[in-house]
Write a protein that holds these residues in place. Structure first.
Motif, PDB file in Angstrom:
ATOM      1  N   PRO A 180      -8.830 -71.368  -2.697  1.00 21.21           N
ATOM      2  CA  PRO A 180      -7.457 -70.991  -2.327  1.00 21.21           C
ATOM      3  C   PRO A 180      -6.397 -71.983  -2.810  1.00 21.21           C
ATOM      4  O   PRO A 180      -5.308 -71.565  -3.215  1.00 21.21           O
ATOM      5  N   LYS A 181      -6.729 -73.274  -2.803  1.00 22.66           N
ATOM      6  CA  LYS A 181      -5.745 -74.271  -3.226  1.00 22.66           C
ATOM      7  C   LYS A 181      -5.442 -74.132  -4.716  1.00 22.66           C
ATOM      8  O   LYS A 181      -4.316 -74.379  -5.165  1.00 22.66           O
ATOM      9  N   LEU A 182      -6.469 -73.754  -5.467  1.00 21.18           N
ATOM     10  CA  LEU A 182      -6.289 -73.603  -6.906  1.00 21.18           C
ATOM     11  C   LEU A 182      -5.372 -72.414  -7.190  1.00 21.18           C
ATOM     12  O   LEU A 182      -4.481 -72.481  -8.038  1.00 21.18           O
ATOM     13  N   ILE A 183      -5.572 -71.324  -6.443  1.00 21.82           N
ATOM     14  CA  ILE A 183      -4.716 -70.152  -6.623  1.00 21.82           C
ATOM     15  C   ILE A 183      -3.282 -70.474  -6.186  1.00 21.82           C
ATOM     16  O   ILE A 183      -2.324 -70.049  -6.834  1.00 21.82           O
ATOM     17  N   ALA A 184      -3.148 -71.265  -5.118  1.00 22.05           N
ATOM     18  CA  ALA A 184      -1.810 -71.690  -4.688  1.00 22.05           C
ATOM     19  C   ALA A 184      -1.138 -72.477  -5.824  1.00 22.05           C
ATOM     20  O   ALA A 184       0.054 -72.300  -6.103  1.00 22.05           O
ATOM     21  N   TRP A 185      -1.921 -73.311  -6.492  1.00 20.98           N
ATOM     22  CA  TRP A 185      -1.393 -74.082  -7.627  1.00 20.98           C
ATOM     23  C   TRP A 185      -0.958 -73.170  -8.761  1.00 20.98           C
ATOM     24  O   TRP A 185       0.099 -73.350  -9.362  1.00 20.98           O
ATOM     25  N   THR A 186      -1.764 -72.116  -9.051  1.00 21.40           N
ATOM     26  CA  THR A 186      -1.385 -71.221 -10.150  1.00 21.40           C
ATOM     27  C   THR A 186      -0.072 -70.520  -9.805  1.00 21.40           C
ATOM     28  O   THR A 186       0.778 -70.328 -10.678  1.00 21.40           O
ATOM     29  N   ARG A 188       2.333 -71.718  -8.025  1.00 17.59           N
ATOM     30  CA  ARG A 188       3.404 -72.714  -8.248  1.00 17.59           C
ATOM     31  C   ARG A 188       3.732 -72.782  -9.734  1.00 17.59           C
ATOM     32  O   ARG A 188       4.902 -72.825 -10.123  1.00 17.59           O
ATOM     33  N   CYS A 189       2.695 -72.770 -10.575  1.00 15.08           N
ATOM     34  CA  CYS A 189       2.906 -72.838 -12.026  1.00 15.08           C
ATOM     35  C   CYS A 189       3.668 -71.605 -12.516  1.00 15.08           C
ATOM     36  O   CYS A 189       4.577 -71.726 -13.351  1.00 15.08           O
ATOM     37  N   LEU A 190       3.301 -70.450 -11.985  1.00 17.98           N
ATOM     38  CA  LEU A 190       3.931 -69.210 -12.437  1.00 17.98           C
ATOM     39  C   LEU A 190       5.401 -69.132 -12.076  1.00 17.98           C
ATOM     40  O   LEU A 190       6.154 -68.364 -12.675  1.00 17.98           O
ATOM     41  N   GLU A 191       5.828 -69.937 -11.105  1.00 12.46           N
ATOM     42  CA  GLU A 191       7.256 -69.976 -10.747  1.00 12.46           C
ATOM     43  C   GLU A 191       8.076 -70.662 -11.827  1.00 12.46           C
ATOM     44  O   GLU A 191       9.291 -70.548 -11.857  1.00 12.46           O
ATOM     45  N   ILE A 192       7.372 -71.387 -12.718  1.00 14.15           N
ATOM     46  CA  ILE A 192       8.061 -72.069 -13.808  1.00 14.15           C
ATOM     47  C   ILE A 192       8.201 -71.086 -14.956  1.00 14.15           C
ATOM     48  O   ILE A 192       7.205 -70.534 -15.443  1.00 14.15           O
ATOM     49  N   GLU A 193       9.435 -70.860 -15.386  1.00 11.23           N
ATOM     50  CA  GLU A 193       9.686 -69.824 -16.392  1.00 11.23           C
ATOM     51  C   GLU A 193       8.907 -70.057 -17.680  1.00 11.23           C
ATOM     52  O   GLU A 193       8.366 -69.121 -18.268  1.00 11.23           O
TER      53      GLU A 193
END
Lengths: 219, 219
Positions: A180-186, A188-193
């Motif tokens: 789950p933490k890894l998906i949370a990280w992805t 966060r990354c996807l919020e970056i344009e």
């Protein structure tokens, strides 16, 4: 004098996506050239005669091959903004180690998930989950592998996210449930344009794999 | 104040040799600890829990794993006056590409060659020689892969030379005949103290390979 930057790429390639993100982060204008891997262009064969693979970065006519080599190159040439690698040699070694780990494990294990069945597939699934957990552990409580900001390892890993849906569907498991933490990280990354515009849609990757399985005659 | 440098190693390992050469090029004092790979030390398992392999460089108690990552770490930490990697980003990318080629192609060809016999051995020999010839082509008429100075690619490849004699005897071929320029380059490298001290005696290596072959055949 303006730089001419061309990226020879193939839309579902995780390795190509790495380069797209890095170029975007550095604000480099480039020409994206889609390769048909069943009919490789003369340019690709000329620029990467050794491996004949994408991605290839062509900078003012000179080729750079191998995605992690390309990331280092982009970082060193366009060094005025957004450093991808940390400055401390030990931290650089750590980032390189984990990117190398990803390259050693993920692609082949992922491939087994959609090309094999039964015991072989189960073994690949277990190993992939273990590898993802290890990477999840490495992230710890940091927002990104690079710390407060996206870094080399984030860029090396996040493109694999686009293949997760395909892996999960063919392997019949949930990566979010396991990591789950890894998906949370992805997320966060996807919020970056620069990341979201460089990645492709997981559904499209899944459809592509389905097509590939048919073409390769895999059930 | 100098921090303690330990190298966990195994004397016939080409990857260990790379680290030894790099440390000696930089004049770094280090404690080389021989591992018994059939009975790995607790220190090795603690310092490289992911791969459990040598070489591992331990600097001030902190581990760096994977030989090329170790060499880069050594280059970035010590002896900035005599860098192993060139300063130009494009030349650095080329150096990284070719070191990666050594690991991807030459080492892989070697691993296929080692246990093979008969027809498979003939095919493996051919593949191995082909991969060496590609390196020979890349060397061209230069003294070293980086040009006038001994550098990163030389460090990554020269350890393979210590295995040449043993392979030639066991697989019945002559690398010197097939790749004379490469052997000339190797002999040039062997004149450097850092290399001569770091590579084991080729006859000792041959005996080691012979013993390993016998063990494999007995299984």
């Amino acid at each position: 004098m303006a730089d001419e930057v061309i990226l020879l790429d193939f839309w579902p390639s995780m390795f190509g996506m790495r380069c797209r993100i890095a170029l975007a982060e550095k604000g480099v204008k480039y020409e994206y050239k889609e390769e048909d891997l069943r009919n490789k262009s003369d340019l690709l064969l000329r620029m990467n005669p050794i491996h004949k693979k994408i991605p290839v970065l062509v900078h003012n006519g000179k080729p750079v091959c191998e995605s992690l080599v390309i990331l280092h190159y982009i970082d060193e040439v366009w060094s005025d903004k957004c450093p991808l690698l940390p400055s401390d040699p030990y931290q650089r070694a750590q980032a390189r180690f984990w990117a190398d780990y990803i390259d050693k494990k993920f692609y082949d294990l992922g491939r087994k998930l959609w090309t094999t069945k039964g015991e072989e597939q189960e073994a690949a699934k277990k190993e992939l989950i273990d590898s993802l957990k290890l990477l999840e552990g490495e992230l710890g409580d940091k927002p990104f592998y690079g710390g407060e900001k996206l870094g080399f390892l984030d860029i090396a890993l996040v493109p694999f996210y686009t293949w997760f849906y395909a892996y999960e569907t063919f392997g019949n498991f949930s990566i979010e449930a396991e990591c789950p933490k890894l998906i949370a990280w992805t997320k966060r990354c996807l919020e970056i344009e620069n990341v979201s515009k460089s990645l492709v849609e997981p559904q499209k990757v899944y459809d592509f794999v389905l097509q590939l399985k048919k073409a390769l005659g895999i059930e | 104040m100098a921090e303690e440098v330990i190298l966990l190693d195994f004397w016939p390992s080409m990857f260990g040799m790379r680290a030894r050469i790099a440390l000696r090029e930089k004049g770094v004092e280090f404690d080389m600890r021989e591992e018994d790979l059939s009975n790995k030390s607790p220190l090795l398992l603690k310092m490289n829990p992911v791969h459990k392999k040598i070489p591992v460089l331990i600097h001030g108690g902190k581990p760096v794993c994977e030989s090329l990552i170790i060499v880069q770490y050594i280059d970035e930490t010590w002896g900035h006056e005599s860098p192993l990697l060139p300063s130009d980003p494009y030349e650095r990318a080329r150096a990284r590409f070719w070191a990666d080629y050594v690991d991807k192609k030459i080492y892989l060809a070697l691993r296929t060659l080692r246990p093979s016999t008969g027809e498979a051995q003939e095919a493996a020999k051919k593949e191995y020689i082909e991969s060496l010839k590609v390196m020979e082509g890349e060397l061209g008429d230069k003294a070293y892969f980086g040009g006038e100075r001994f550098g990163y690619v030389d460090v990554s490849l020269i350890p393979f030379y210590s295995w040449f004699y043993g392979l030639e005897v066991l697989a019945n071929f002559s690398i010197k005949e097939e790749c004379p320029k490469l052997v000339a380059w190797a002999e040039r490298c062997m004149q450097r103290e850092s290399v001569a001290k770091s590579l084991p005696d080729q006859y000792k290596l041959y005996e080691y390979l012979l013993e390993r072959t016998k063990k494999l055949q007995a299984q």
